[in-house]
Design a protein around this motif. Structure first.
Motif, PDB file in Angstrom:
ATOM      1  N   ILE A 189     -10.208 -15.576  77.899  1.00  0.00           N
ATOM      2  CA  ILE A 189     -10.914 -15.119  79.092  1.00  0.00           C
ATOM      3  C   ILE A 189     -11.903 -16.196  79.479  1.00  0.00           C
ATOM      4  O   ILE A 189     -12.725 -16.603  78.663  1.00  0.00           O
ATOM      5  N   LYS A 190     -11.849 -16.680  80.732  1.00  0.00           N
ATOM      6  CA  LYS A 190     -12.816 -17.684  81.196  1.00  0.00           C
ATOM      7  C   LYS A 190     -14.063 -16.963  81.695  1.00  0.00           C
ATOM      8  O   LYS A 190     -13.990 -16.032  82.476  1.00  0.00           O
ATOM      9  N   GLY A 199     -17.600 -25.627  90.715  1.00  0.00           N
ATOM     10  CA  GLY A 199     -16.595 -25.064  89.819  1.00  0.00           C
ATOM     11  C   GLY A 199     -15.905 -26.164  89.047  1.00  0.00           C
ATOM     12  O   GLY A 199     -16.322 -27.324  89.074  1.00  0.00           O
ATOM     13  N   THR A 200     -14.848 -25.790  88.383  1.00  0.00           N
ATOM     14  CA  THR A 200     -14.057 -26.775  87.657  1.00  0.00           C
ATOM     15  C   THR A 200     -13.216 -27.570  88.647  1.00  0.00           C
ATOM     16  O   THR A 200     -13.038 -27.166  89.800  1.00  0.00           O
ATOM     17  N   GLU A 201     -12.688 -28.683  88.187  1.00  0.00           N
ATOM     18  CA  GLU A 201     -11.906 -29.557  89.056  1.00  0.00           C
ATOM     19  C   GLU A 201     -10.692 -28.840  89.653  1.00  0.00           C
ATOM     20  O   GLU A 201     -10.319 -29.071  90.793  1.00  0.00           O
ATOM     21  N   ASP A 202     -10.087 -27.926  88.889  1.00  0.00           N
ATOM     22  CA  ASP A 202      -8.917 -27.188  89.394  1.00  0.00           C
ATOM     23  C   ASP A 202      -9.312 -25.974  90.237  1.00  0.00           C
ATOM     24  O   ASP A 202      -8.452 -25.243  90.718  1.00  0.00           O
ATOM     25  N   ASN A 203     -10.620 -25.729  90.396  1.00  0.00           N
ATOM     26  CA  ASN A 203     -11.171 -24.641  91.210  1.00  0.00           C
ATOM     27  C   ASN A 203     -10.750 -23.255  90.700  1.00  0.00           C
ATOM     28  O   ASN A 203     -10.709 -22.297  91.455  1.00  0.00           O
ATOM     29  N   GLN A 204     -10.452 -23.151  89.417  1.00  0.00           N
ATOM     30  CA  GLN A 204     -10.030 -21.878  88.835  1.00  0.00           C
ATOM     31  C   GLN A 204     -11.149 -21.146  88.098  1.00  0.00           C
ATOM     32  O   GLN A 204     -10.939 -20.032  87.634  1.00  0.00           O
ATOM     33  N   SER A 205     -12.317 -21.752  87.990  1.00  0.00           N
ATOM     34  CA  SER A 205     -13.422 -21.106  87.285  1.00  0.00           C
ATOM     35  C   SER A 205     -14.004 -19.987  88.157  1.00  0.00           C
ATOM     36  O   SER A 205     -13.877 -20.003  89.383  1.00  0.00           O
ATOM     37  N   LEU A 261     -15.563 -18.679  99.699  1.00  0.00           N
ATOM     38  CA  LEU A 261     -16.371 -19.304  98.653  1.00  0.00           C
ATOM     39  C   LEU A 261     -15.548 -20.284  97.818  1.00  0.00           C
ATOM     40  O   LEU A 261     -16.035 -21.367  97.463  1.00  0.00           O
ATOM     41  N   LEU A 262     -14.307 -19.934  97.523  1.00  0.00           N
ATOM     42  CA  LEU A 262     -13.444 -20.850  96.774  1.00  0.00           C
ATOM     43  C   LEU A 262     -13.196 -22.135  97.562  1.00  0.00           C
ATOM     44  O   LEU A 262     -13.285 -23.233  97.022  1.00  0.00           O
TER      45      LEU A 262
END
Length: 167
Positions: free
Chosen positions: A12-13, A56-62, A116-117
């Motif tokens: 789980i992040k 966020g993280t580089e992959d924008n998944q955080s 926001l993403l």
């Protein structure tokens, strides 16, 4: 930070600043941290809230993490305001995504999450503060909503940039 349930091998992040996992509970065979929903601090006369959208993280998944703070309407820094469709769901069938404000969860509408993403990926460095009515105004406090709506003309005349999100 990630956390793996001892009952499953699923990771789980969680936001980096979420703190310790001393308060967890089992839900459907998995352990999840119990987080208190975001609690707004009362505004003083003439104050508004601004939002800093954290990277966020580089992959924008955080998870989406933000910092919310109060400022006098007479001392506003350069900021952007968002104009968008709330995309309200009166049926209650649409799941509400969760963002984290100062490490506390707040549910928002999917259209705002999409903004926001995208904005998190595109924003300048350092990021410019945002004013978003659904987040910066405590929507559960009728008195605050009425007071803040009365200051919207000042808010919109003092902004640096208006961002229009069509989805």
């Amino acid at each position: 930070m990630s956390w793996t349930s001892p009952l499953e091998t699923q990771s789980i992040k969680l936001p980096e600043d979420i703190g310790s996992l001393s308060n967890v509970r089992a839900v459907s065979g998995s352990l999840y941290p119990v987080l208190q929903p975001y609690k707004y601090k009362p505004l003083k006369e003439g104050e508004v809230r601004l939002l800093d959208l954290l990277p966020g993280t580089e992959d924008n998944q955080s998870p989406i993490s933000c910092h919310l703070y109060e400022v006098s309407i007479d001392d506003l820094p350069p900021y952007e305001a968002l104009s968008y469709s709330w995309d309200t769901d009166t049926s209650g069938q649409t799941p509400h995504p969760t963002i984290f404000i100062d490490s506390q969860p707040l549910q928002i509408m999917p259209n705002l999450e999409a903004f926001l993403l995208q904005h998190r990926q595109d924003q300048d460095s350092p990021p410019r503060p945002l004013w978003i009515d659904a987040i910066c105004i405590n929507q559960n406090d009728f008195t605050e909503r009425r007071q803040q709506v009365g200051m919207m003309s000042k808010l919109y005349t003092r902004l640096s940039r208006l961002v229009v999100w069509l989805g």
